[in-house]
Scaffold this active site. Structure first.
Site, PDB file in Angstrom:
ATOM      1  N   HIS A 143       0.813  -1.218   0.000  1.00  0.00           N
ATOM      2  CA  HIS A 143       0.000   0.000   0.000  1.00  0.00           C
ATOM      3  C   HIS A 143       0.845   1.266   0.000  1.00  0.00           C
ATOM      4  CE1 HIS A 143      -3.049  -2.875   2.002  1.00  0.00           C
ATOM      5  NE2 HIS A 143      -3.254  -2.835   0.703  1.00  0.00           N
ATOM      6  N   CYS A 188       6.574  23.479  -9.149  1.00  0.00           N
ATOM      7  CA  CYS A 188       5.972  23.530 -10.481  1.00  0.00           C
ATOM      8  C   CYS A 188       4.500  23.917 -10.422  1.00  0.00           C
ATOM      9  CB  CYS A 188       6.135  22.187 -11.189  1.00  0.00           C
ATOM     10  SG  CYS A 188       4.988  20.901 -10.636  1.00  0.00           S
TER      11      CYS A 188
END
Length: 237
Positions: free
Chosen positions: A113, A142
């Site tokens: 997971h 960004c």
């Protein structure tokens, strides 16, 4: 005695679930409602929450990360690290996302997971550590959103990790389950696969599991850490 099986094994696979972590003080995911301000934790740890409710999503994981800062791996993790070096432990398949295996020095971890200890930008892929969430800075340079490197509800498991886990299960001589109820699929298929291919199956869990009837050894009366420490001591004799 299963210590004989461990000594003779060429390939030992360990499978860990929430019970391994809770002995170190990590709250079980489904009992972590205190982090959720009345919401279902499964709703916050979801792809939908990440897309539609990012403030609550970040807050949930930030609180989870804060919890883990106060947790240390118990001695059972150290035993597994020793077994990687001294026995033939080829893989540690884990359902847990807390990163305690890695902190204890376990090298052959397959996190089904993902890991809450790693973050990345969904736009450019830049990796970050948990400080970004701890400082409530979930935006990348960004402009993209930074998320935990965990599998959210609504997302598939990593096919490469699943394939590796299956292959190790097929090749195992001994398969040890530590602290998993073995009710979540597809993770609960791995011990069955190992057994079908000839492995000795050892299940150590506080409660009974659906696979107890096919296991070679079942331990319900000992904490996992104590079981591992005592077993390691017996192996040294």
């Amino acid at each position: 005695m299963f210590t004989t099986s461990l000594r003779q094994a060429q390939r030992i696979v360990v499978f860990t679930g929430a019970g391994m972590s809770t002995e170190s003080g990590v709250p079980d995911f489904r009992s972590s409602r205190g982090l959720c301000k009345g919401n279902n934790p499964e709703a916050l740890a979801s792809l939908q929450a990440m897309n539609d409710n990012r403030e609550a999503f970040v807050d949930f994981y930030r609180r989870r990360m804060e919890q883990l800062q106060h947790v240390q791996p118990h001695k059972g993790y150290d035993v597994l690290a020793t077994w990687e070096q001294q026995l033939s432990v080829t893989a540690i398949i884990t359902q847990n996302t807390d990163g305690l295996h890695e902190r204890a020095g376990n090298q052959r971890v397959l996190p089904l997971h993902g890991s809450i200890q790693k973050l990345y930008c969904i736009q450019c892929g830049q990796h970050y550590d948990v400080d970004r969430y701890m400082n409530n800075q979930p935006s990348c340079s960004c402009g993209g959103f930074i998320r935990p490197s965990v599998v959210l509800f609504g997302e598939p498991l990593d096919s490469n990790i699943l394939a590796l886990a299956e292959q190790h299960s097929i090749e195992a001589d001994v398969f040890i389950v530590l602290g998993s109820s073995l009710v979540v699929s597809p993770a609960n298929l791995f011990p069955r696969i190992a057994k079908e291919h000839g492995a000795k199956l050892i299940i150590v869990n506080h409660d009974s599991t659906p696979l107890d009837t096919i296991a070679d050894y079942v331990v319900n009366d000992k904490p996992i850490g104590s079981f591992l420490v005592e077993t390691n001591r017996a192996l040294q004799k």
